[in-house]
Design an enzyme around this catalytic site. Structure first.
Site, PDB file in Angstrom:
ATOM      1  CE  LYS A  82      22.676  10.123  27.182  1.00  0.00           C
ATOM      2  NZ  LYS A  82      23.635  11.193  26.899  1.00  0.00           N
TER       3      LYS A  82
ATOM      4  NE  ARG B  57      30.379   2.416  26.039  1.00  0.00           N
ATOM      5  CZ  ARG B  57      30.558   3.735  26.159  1.00  0.00           C
ATOM      6  NH1 ARG B  57      29.687   4.487  26.785  1.00  0.00           N
ATOM      7  NH2 ARG B  57      31.619   4.313  25.670  1.00  0.00           N
TER       8      ARG B  57
ATOM      9  CG  PHE C 171      34.968   5.481  23.996  1.00  0.00           C
ATOM     10  CD1 PHE C 171      35.474   5.820  25.238  1.00  0.00           C
ATOM     11  CD2 PHE C 171      33.873   6.162  23.511  1.00  0.00           C
ATOM     12  CE1 PHE C 171      34.884   6.834  25.981  1.00  0.00           C
ATOM     13  CE2 PHE C 171      33.278   7.170  24.247  1.00  0.00           C
ATOM     14  CZ  PHE C 171      33.797   7.514  25.485  1.00  0.00           C
TER      15      PHE C 171
ATOM     16  CG  PHE D  65      28.699   7.695  31.641  1.00  0.00           C
ATOM     17  CD1 PHE D  65      28.297   6.562  30.949  1.00  0.00           C
ATOM     18  CD2 PHE D  65      28.887   8.870  30.939  1.00  0.00           C
ATOM     19  CE1 PHE D  65      28.081   6.608  29.573  1.00  0.00           C
ATOM     20  CE2 PHE D  65      28.662   8.926  29.576  1.00  0.00           C
ATOM     21  CZ  PHE D  65      28.254   7.798  28.881  1.00  0.00           C
ATOM     22  CB  THR D  66      32.998   7.561  29.254  1.00  0.00           C
ATOM     23  OG1 THR D  66      31.763   8.000  28.693  1.00  0.00           O
ATOM     24  CG2 THR D  66      33.150   6.071  29.023  1.00  0.00           C
TER      25      THR D  66
ATOM     26  CG  ASP E  72      24.160  10.797  35.087  1.00  0.00           C
ATOM     27  OD1 ASP E  72      23.166  11.133  34.408  1.00  0.00           O
ATOM     28  OD2 ASP E  72      25.250  10.503  34.574  1.00  0.00           O
TER      29      ASP E  72
ATOM     30  CE1 TYR F  44      24.528  35.948  23.768  1.00  0.00           C
ATOM     31  CE2 TYR F  44      24.062  36.743  25.985  1.00  0.00           C
ATOM     32  CZ  TYR F  44      24.889  36.066  25.102  1.00  0.00           C
ATOM     33  OH  TYR F  44      26.052  35.502  25.550  1.00  0.00           O
TER      34      TYR F  44
HETATM   35  C1  P71 Z   1      25.369   7.343  25.544  1.00  0.00           C
HETATM   36  C2  P71 Z   1      25.815   8.693  25.942  1.00  0.00           C
HETATM   37  C3  P71 Z   1      26.544   9.554  24.952  1.00  0.00           C
HETATM   38  C4  P71 Z   1      27.939   9.084  24.959  1.00  0.00           C
HETATM   39  C5  P71 Z   1      28.834   9.630  25.843  1.00  0.00           C
HETATM   40  C6  P71 Z   1      30.111   9.133  25.921  1.00  0.00           C
HETATM   41  C7  P71 Z   1      30.462   8.057  25.121  1.00  0.00           C
HETATM   42  C8  P71 Z   1      29.585   7.535  24.219  1.00  0.00           C
HETATM   43  C9  P71 Z   1      28.320   8.048  24.140  1.00  0.00           C
HETATM   44  C10 P71 Z   1      25.896  10.136  27.832  1.00  0.00           C
HETATM   45  C11 P71 Z   1      25.751  10.266  29.226  1.00  0.00           C
HETATM   46  C12 P71 Z   1      25.195   9.210  30.026  1.00  0.00           C
HETATM   47  C13 P71 Z   1      25.118   9.346  31.399  1.00  0.00           C
HETATM   48  C14 P71 Z   1      24.571   8.266  32.244  1.00  0.00           C
HETATM   49  C15 P71 Z   1      26.117  11.501  31.244  1.00  0.00           C
HETATM   50  C16 P71 Z   1      26.198  11.425  29.891  1.00  0.00           C
HETATM   51  C17 P71 Z   1      26.782  12.577  29.148  1.00  0.00           C
HETATM   52  N1  P71 Z   1      25.624   9.005  27.224  1.00  0.00           N
HETATM   53  N2  P71 Z   1      25.583  10.487  31.978  1.00  0.00           N
HETATM   54  O1  P71 Z   1      24.937   6.598  26.433  1.00  0.00           O
HETATM   55  O2  P71 Z   1      24.730   8.081  29.470  1.00  0.00           O
HETATM   56  O3  P71 Z   1      25.774  13.270  28.503  1.00  0.00           O
HETATM   57  O4  P71 Z   1      26.295  12.977  26.092  1.00  0.00           O
HETATM   58  O5  P71 Z   1      24.728  14.757  26.876  1.00  0.00           O
HETATM   59  O6  P71 Z   1      27.139  14.975  27.301  1.00  0.00           O
HETATM   60  O7  P71 Z   1      25.432   7.032  24.341  1.00  0.00           O
HETATM   61  P1  P71 Z   1      25.990  14.025  27.101  1.00  0.00           P
END
Ligand code: P71
Length: 457
Positions: free
Chosen positions: A255, A379, A446, A123-124, A212, A71
């Site tokens: 990523k 997007r 979305f 970013f969303t 980021d 843990y």
């Molecule tokens: C991508 C994602 C995942 C995603 C997130 C929201 C809507 C659709 C798909 C996530 C990112 C990203 C950047 C630049 C932070 C996050 C959040 N991307 N910054 O591209 O691209 O990270 O998903 O691990 O929480 O499909 P997280």
């Protein structure tokens, strides 16, 4: 550039489903024309995202077996922490279950009601956490980023005059939010020169810069490729230089770091790090696991090492570029220059006859699925959501469909088939109408919104 090949061989394979046009039509109607609501069993080539969908190496799979599921104080945490420090250079590292876990903690710590957070395009999830903490995101990316045809090599650059102005007019700016590479702009990099200038402005106002880092390795590869003075530096060295110009980062390890789950918050300031560790136990889990299993932390550590390999990252970017060039050759309008993780289709130009309120990019993603069972992501106006003040749709200049390439998963032949099928969808663009939204959730709409094609009752 044409003689590259994938720097790995395949040890295990996974069956992919082949569907009929009738099955795809039924599946898409059932999913409300939202590709997020399709089942993966209904998808032949899954280019929804590169997030958590990359293939782990044999070394990463082996790493899972030395997971220490204590843990507290798992040995894997210390290996993870040491690896993040070595390759990203930050002093304090807090693991989180994924990127938005880090964004949540950071936003809650630093943002107060009424704050302004400038950044190089939203970013969303990042913006939503800034808003939930009481802040307002203000876009200070360069104007070129909003034009899909502009050839600027660093469309992720910040417009420095805009940034100065926003800082001067704001009551308080808790930090600058800088992404490398910029996802919503088309996977576009920020230059080292621009980041230096941003740093100087931030320092002159006593403001922190938070990176980021989700695709910062890809950004480093673009700097190596395009920026004067960096051709002979390794991607690993450039990554350290990028991070050294910032005070911390949020990271989605799903990523660049080649894992299916995980992330971190890194900070240089010891007091902030202590506070973040404390919030980590509230939202994520103890600060030595942050919502992850010990084995996940080990796989991230190995993935980070692999991610900064020059050949790995170069060929990853070249595979994406090859897909984009195939589409260009077929006359399909895309965002240029071709980005690091995805090719973005310009739905505004493809469906010039469909108004933005009829969701052209959402429709295009549906048509691409109908054509070949390839899953992509909207997007555009759906992703942008509504303005929290006015309740109106936000109308982004970019109305795009993202064809995202997971790392080490698909061969170039898969992607050639995708390019052919997208070209066919493009051919019959004039006979296509838009969509109406029939269900809209309150947050990040979305993901779960549902639509109906306009030509059907
Ligand atoms: C991508 C994602 C995942 C995603 C997130 C929201 C809507 C659709 C798909 C996530 C990112 C990203 C950047 C630049 C932070 C996050 C959040 N991307 N910054 O591209 O691209 O990270 O998903 O691990 O929480 O499909 P997280």
């Amino acid at each position: 550039m044409d003689d590259w090949f994938e720097p790995y061989k395949i040890k295990a394979v996974e069956h992919i489903p082949i569907t009929t046009p009738e099955q795809r039509r039924a599946a898409l109607d059932e999913a409300g024309w939202n590709t997020f609501l399709l089942r993966s069993d209904q998808v032949t080539i899954d280019l929804l995202t590169d997030s958590g969908t990359s293939a782990m190496s044999d070394r990463q799979w082996a790493a899972l077996m030395i997971g220490d599921e204590a843990y507290a104080g798992s040995r894997n945490f210390y290996r993870f922490e040491e690896t993040v420090r070595r390759f990203y250079g930050y002093r304090h590292v807090i693991p989180t279950h994924q990127g938005r876990g880090a964004e949540h903690i950071l936003s809650e710590m630093l943002i107060r009601e009424g704050d302004i957070v400038p950044g190089n395009m939203y970013f969303t999830t990042t913006r939503l956490h800034q808003e939930l903490a009481g802040g307002t995101f203000v876009d200070v990316i360069c104007d070129e980023a909003h034009d899909p045809a502009d050839q600027h090599p660093f469309k992720g650059d910040v417009n420095l005059e805009k940034l100065e102005k926003v800082i001067e007019q704001a009551d308080r700016v808790p930090y600058l939010s800088v992404a490398g590479t910029v996802n919503m702009a088309g996977g576009q990099p920020i230059s080292m020169a621009n980041l230096h200038a941003v740093r100087e402005i931030a320092e002159s106002h006593g403001i922190m810069v938070i990176l980021d880092a989700a695709r910062a390795v890809e950004n480093a590869a673009f700097i190596q490729e395009r920026e004067q003075g960096y051709a002979d530096r390794s991607v690993a060295e450039i990554l350290l230089d990028i991070c050294a110009l910032t005070d911390g980062c949020t990271m989605s390890a799903k990523k660049d770091s080649l894992v299916n789950i995980g992330g971190w918050l890194a900070l240089n300031d010891p007091d902030l790090a202590a506070e973040a560790r404390n919030l980590c136990v509230v939202y994520e889990g103890l600060h030595t696991y942050g919502g992850l299993a010990g084995r996940d932390l080990e796989a991230i550590a190995v993935g980070i090492e692999e991610s900064v390999d020059d050949v790995h990252i170069r060929t990853r970017i070249l595979q994406v570029r090859e897909l984009g060039e195939r589409l260009q050759a077929a006359g399909v309008p895309i965002v240029e220059p071709i980005g690091g993780h995805a090719v973005f289709l310009d739905a505004r130009r493809i469906y010039a006859h469909i108004p933005q309120e009829a969701f052209p990019a959402q429709r295009l993603a549906g048509e691409i699925y109908l054509g070949s069972g390839t899953r992509t992501m909207e997007r555009g106006i759906v992703s942008a959501g509504r303005d929290p003040e006015t309740g109106e749709h936000r109308r982004p200049a970019l109305e795009l469909v993202r064809i995202t390439v997971p790392r080490r998963v698909y061969t170039s032949r898969h992607l050639a088939a995708v390019a052919r099928s997208v070209a066919e969808v493009h051919e019959r663009r004039e006979r296509t109408r838009g969509l109406e939204m029939v269900f809209e959730p309150a947050y990040l709409r979305f993901f779960q919104a549902r639509f109906r094609p306009l030509e059907y009752p």
